[in-house]
Design an enzyme around this catalytic site. Structure first.
Site, PDB file in Angstrom:
ATOM      1  N   SER A  77       0.847  -1.202   0.000  1.00 52.29           N
ATOM      2  CA  SER A  77       0.000   0.000   0.000  1.00 52.29           C
ATOM      3  C   SER A  77       0.882   1.251   0.000  1.00 52.29           C
ATOM      4  O   SER A  77       1.629   1.501   0.942  1.00 52.29           O
ATOM      5  CB  SER A  77      -0.910  -0.001   1.239  1.00 52.29           C
ATOM      6  OG  SER A  77      -1.558   1.243   1.329  1.00 52.29           O
ATOM      7  N   HIS A 112      -1.438  -1.176  -4.215  1.00 47.58           N
ATOM      8  CA  HIS A 112      -2.677  -0.701  -3.591  1.00 47.58           C
ATOM      9  C   HIS A 112      -2.600   0.816  -3.401  1.00 47.58           C
ATOM     10  O   HIS A 112      -1.663   1.332  -2.792  1.00 47.58           O
ATOM     11  CB  HIS A 112      -2.831  -1.413  -2.246  1.00 47.58           C
ATOM     12  CG  HIS A 112      -4.092  -1.136  -1.523  1.00 47.58           C
ATOM     13  ND1 HIS A 112      -5.274  -1.821  -1.756  1.00 47.58           N
ATOM     14  CD2 HIS A 112      -4.370  -0.245  -0.539  1.00 47.58           C
ATOM     15  CE1 HIS A 112      -6.213  -1.365  -0.953  1.00 47.58           C
ATOM     16  NE2 HIS A 112      -5.699  -0.391  -0.195  1.00 47.58           N
ATOM     17  N   ASP A 120      -4.521   4.123  -1.981  1.00 45.41           N
ATOM     18  CA  ASP A 120      -5.570   4.594  -1.069  1.00 45.41           C
ATOM     19  C   ASP A 120      -5.941   6.029  -1.390  1.00 45.41           C
ATOM     20  O   ASP A 120      -5.147   6.947  -1.159  1.00 45.41           O
ATOM     21  CB  ASP A 120      -5.059   4.530   0.378  1.00 45.41           C
ATOM     22  CG  ASP A 120      -4.894   3.109   0.864  1.00 45.41           C
ATOM     23  OD1 ASP A 120      -5.884   2.352   0.803  1.00 45.41           O
ATOM     24  OD2 ASP A 120      -3.782   2.751   1.290  1.00 45.41           O
ATOM     25  N   MET A 124      -8.202   9.125  -0.418  1.00 50.93           N
ATOM     26  CA  MET A 124      -8.982   9.624   0.732  1.00 50.93           C
ATOM     27  C   MET A 124      -9.364  11.076   0.510  1.00 50.93           C
ATOM     28  O   MET A 124      -8.527  11.860   0.048  1.00 50.93           O
ATOM     29  CB  MET A 124      -8.143   9.526   2.008  1.00 50.93           C
ATOM     30  CG  MET A 124      -7.608   8.135   2.289  1.00 50.93           C
ATOM     31  SD  MET A 124      -6.605   8.160   3.792  1.00 50.93           S
ATOM     32  CE  MET A 124      -6.074   6.458   3.851  1.00 50.93           C
ATOM     33  N   HIS A 173      -8.323   1.856  -4.037  1.00 49.43           N
ATOM     34  CA  HIS A 173      -9.231   1.778  -2.893  1.00 49.43           C
ATOM     35  C   HIS A 173      -9.778   3.181  -2.628  1.00 49.43           C
ATOM     36  O   HIS A 173      -9.062   4.046  -2.130  1.00 49.43           O
ATOM     37  CB  HIS A 173      -8.427   1.230  -1.695  1.00 49.43           C
ATOM     38  CG  HIS A 173      -9.188   1.162  -0.416  1.00 49.43           C
ATOM     39  ND1 HIS A 173      -8.578   0.938   0.802  1.00 49.43           N
ATOM     40  CD2 HIS A 173     -10.512   1.288  -0.140  1.00 49.43           C
ATOM     41  CE1 HIS A 173      -9.484   0.918   1.761  1.00 49.43           C
ATOM     42  NE2 HIS A 173     -10.658   1.145   1.220  1.00 49.43           N
ATOM     43  N   MET A 185     -11.690   5.697  -0.670  1.00 51.10           N
ATOM     44  CA  MET A 185     -12.294   6.068   0.614  1.00 51.10           C
ATOM     45  C   MET A 185     -12.826   7.482   0.460  1.00 51.10           C
ATOM     46  O   MET A 185     -12.296   8.446   1.037  1.00 51.10           O
ATOM     47  CB  MET A 185     -11.229   5.977   1.732  1.00 51.10           C
ATOM     48  CG  MET A 185     -10.948   4.550   2.148  1.00 51.10           C
ATOM     49  SD  MET A 185      -9.389   4.376   3.024  1.00 51.10           S
ATOM     50  CE  MET A 185      -8.281   4.197   1.648  1.00 51.10           C
ATOM     51  N   MET A 239     -11.808  -4.563   5.622  1.00 51.77           N
ATOM     52  CA  MET A 239     -10.948  -3.649   6.381  1.00 51.77           C
ATOM     53  C   MET A 239     -10.731  -4.226   7.770  1.00 51.77           C
ATOM     54  O   MET A 239     -11.687  -4.528   8.484  1.00 51.77           O
ATOM     55  CB  MET A 239     -11.592  -2.261   6.500  1.00 51.77           C
ATOM     56  CG  MET A 239     -11.697  -1.473   5.205  1.00 51.77           C
ATOM     57  SD  MET A 239     -10.114  -1.210   4.368  1.00 51.77           S
ATOM     58  CE  MET A 239      -9.187  -0.316   5.626  1.00 51.77           C
ATOM     59  N   GLY A 266      -8.507   5.121   6.954  1.00 53.64           N
ATOM     60  CA  GLY A 266      -8.083   6.518   7.062  1.00 53.64           C
ATOM     61  C   GLY A 266      -6.598   6.691   7.291  1.00 53.64           C
ATOM     62  O   GLY A 266      -6.037   7.705   6.901  1.00 53.64           O
ATOM     63  N   PHE A 267      -5.983   5.713   7.908  1.00 48.45           N
ATOM     64  CA  PHE A 267      -4.566   5.874   8.264  1.00 48.45           C
ATOM     65  C   PHE A 267      -3.827   4.550   8.152  1.00 48.45           C
ATOM     66  O   PHE A 267      -4.406   3.483   8.402  1.00 48.45           O
ATOM     67  CB  PHE A 267      -4.436   6.392   9.713  1.00 48.45           C
ATOM     68  CG  PHE A 267      -5.161   7.696   9.920  1.00 48.45           C
ATOM     69  CD1 PHE A 267      -4.553   8.909   9.594  1.00 48.45           C
ATOM     70  CD2 PHE A 267      -6.468   7.697  10.393  1.00 48.45           C
ATOM     71  CE1 PHE A 267      -5.243  10.107   9.765  1.00 48.45           C
ATOM     72  CE2 PHE A 267      -7.166   8.892  10.560  1.00 48.45           C
ATOM     73  CZ  PHE A 267      -6.545  10.097  10.237  1.00 48.45           C
ATOM     74  N   GLY A 268      -2.546   4.636   7.812  1.00 49.00           N
ATOM     75  CA  GLY A 268      -1.681   3.471   7.865  1.00 49.00           C
ATOM     76  C   GLY A 268      -1.164   3.282   9.286  1.00 49.00           C
ATOM     77  O   GLY A 268      -1.356   4.149  10.145  1.00 49.00           O
ATOM     78  N   GLY A 269      -0.546   2.147   9.530  1.00 52.84           N
ATOM     79  CA  GLY A 269       0.141   1.921  10.802  1.00 52.84           C
ATOM     80  C   GLY A 269      -0.742   1.649  12.001  1.00 52.84           C
ATOM     81  O   GLY A 269      -0.289   1.752  13.135  1.00 52.84           O
ATOM     82  N   ASP A 324      -7.146  -5.637   4.529  1.00 53.81           N
ATOM     83  CA  ASP A 324      -6.402  -4.366   4.533  1.00 53.81           C
ATOM     84  C   ASP A 324      -6.400  -3.740   5.922  1.00 53.81           C
ATOM     85  O   ASP A 324      -7.455  -3.388   6.452  1.00 53.81           O
ATOM     86  CB  ASP A 324      -7.098  -3.430   3.521  1.00 53.81           C
ATOM     87  CG  ASP A 324      -6.383  -2.112   3.332  1.00 53.81           C
ATOM     88  OD1 ASP A 324      -5.281  -1.923   3.885  1.00 53.81           O
ATOM     89  OD2 ASP A 324      -6.942  -1.244   2.611  1.00 53.81           O
ATOM     90  N   GLY A 325      -5.207  -3.582   6.478  1.00 52.17           N
ATOM     91  CA  GLY A 325      -5.074  -2.851   7.738  1.00 52.17           C
ATOM     92  C   GLY A 325      -4.357  -3.653   8.817  1.00 52.17           C
ATOM     93  O   GLY A 325      -4.835  -4.713   9.238  1.00 52.17           O
TER      94      GLY A 325
HETATM   95  C1  DX5 Z   1      -6.047   2.391   5.580  1.00 50.96           C
HETATM   96  C2  DX5 Z   1      -5.664   1.957   4.211  1.00 50.96           C
HETATM   97  C3  DX5 Z   1      -4.615   0.902   4.142  1.00 50.96           C
HETATM   98  C4  DX5 Z   1      -3.284   1.307   4.755  1.00 50.96           C
HETATM   99  C5  DX5 Z   1      -2.699   0.064   5.352  1.00 50.96           C
HETATM  100  O1  DX5 Z   1      -7.194   3.142   5.518  1.00 50.96           O
HETATM  101  O2  DX5 Z   1      -6.783   1.460   3.496  1.00 50.96           O
HETATM  102  O3  DX5 Z   1      -4.419   0.427   2.817  1.00 50.96           O
HETATM  103  O4  DX5 Z   1      -2.377   1.848   3.846  1.00 50.96           O
HETATM  104  O5  DX5 Z   1      -1.577   0.394   6.072  1.00 50.96           O
HETATM  105  P1  DX5 Z   1      -0.966  -0.579   7.178  1.00 50.96           P
HETATM  106  O6  DX5 Z   1      -0.614  -1.874   6.464  1.00 50.96           O
HETATM  107  O7  DX5 Z   1       0.205   0.152   7.685  1.00 50.96           O
HETATM  108  O8  DX5 Z   1      -2.033  -0.816   8.206  1.00 50.96           O
HETATM  109 ZN    ZN Z   2      -6.445   0.542   1.516  1.00 47.25          ZN
END
Ligand code: DX5
Ligand code: ZN
Length: 237
Positions: free
Chosen positions: A25, A48, A50, A52, A81, A83, A152, A157-160, A190-191
């Protein structure tokens, strides 16, 4: 419908399908150095993206110029993806940028059946994303119209963020549904995906693992993807 992802979809559930596919991602990439980041993940199976809008989710990521640049600089299929609110407005633009899969959120509402049909008509695989709090039962009427279900495992909304294990029964239900109903769609998760949970997620039925920080957050992205793949296979018979 042509494209690498579409031909892989034909193999889902069959012996020749070597799962899991790994989808790095881009959200966790270094954006000043995207060209190199794409080289780092060239051994992935799909990329992937994202998108947003700061309304459907409380974050703004990137839009068409970045997707166009990525499209020109990678051989990997683009897995978009969305969002965003009213995603049906932008299906055509993302299809034109060679997205092979376009995923909209169930929670974004609208006329979802029409939106999913429009994605297929635009030449992409139609994806439906489900937030952690959205049940299998609420989407079952849409499943005949999807090529990919994005489960999900964090609130989008956020990575990590940390993986939410309560989504596992939903993955199992989706997997059971496609077997008993003879339907073919990818299950993508995802997530918060990492080496520790990849095995149980794939065992539950996932075909695609989306991973941001677990791939881009390491110095050797190829190795990280390989480890995720191996961890994903570890609980399969
Ligand atoms: C979150 C995204 C994910 C995100 C995953 O809303 O849809 O694709 O980038 O990041 P990680 O793998 O760090 O949770
Ligand atoms: Zn995603």
């Amino acid at each position: 419908m042509v494209g690498k992802l579409a031909s892989q979809l034909n193999k889902v559930g069959q012996k020749g399908f070597d799962k899991p596919l790994i989808a790095p991602s881009l959200l966790s990439a270094d954006f000043i150095d995207l060209k190199n980041e794409l080289v780092r993940v060239k051994d992935g199976d799909l990329i992937h993206l994202d998108i947003m809008d700061g309304s459907f989710v409380p974050n703004i990521s990137f839009g068409f110029p970045v997707v166009a640049a990525v499209s020109k600089n990678t051989d990997l299929p683009l897995d978009v993806h969305l969002m965003i609110d009213r995603p049906e407005r932008y299906i055509y633009e993302f299809a034109k940028l060679k997205a092979q899969a376009i995923t909209v959120h169930f929670e974004a509402g609208g006329h979802l059946h029409r939106t999913l049909v429009a994605i297929r008509e635009a030449g992409a695989l139609a994806g439906l994303a489900l937030n952690p709090g959205t049940s299998f039962e609420s989407v079952v009427a849409l499943l005949p119209y999807v090529d990919l279900v994005l489960v999900m495992s964090v609130d989008p909304g956020f990575g990590g963020q940390s993986f939410i294990p309560e989504v596992l029964p939903k993955i199992r239900m989706l997997d059971k549904y496609r077997t008993t109903q003879s339907k073919r769609f990818f299950i993508s998760v995802d997530g918060g995906i990492n080496e520790k949970n990849a095995g149980v997620v794939v065992q539950a039925g996932a075909d695609i693992l989306v991973a941001g920080s677990a791939v881009f957050g390491t110095s050797d992205a190829s190795l990280a993807m390989l480890k995720l793949k191996e961890a994903g296979k570890s609980r399969l018979l």
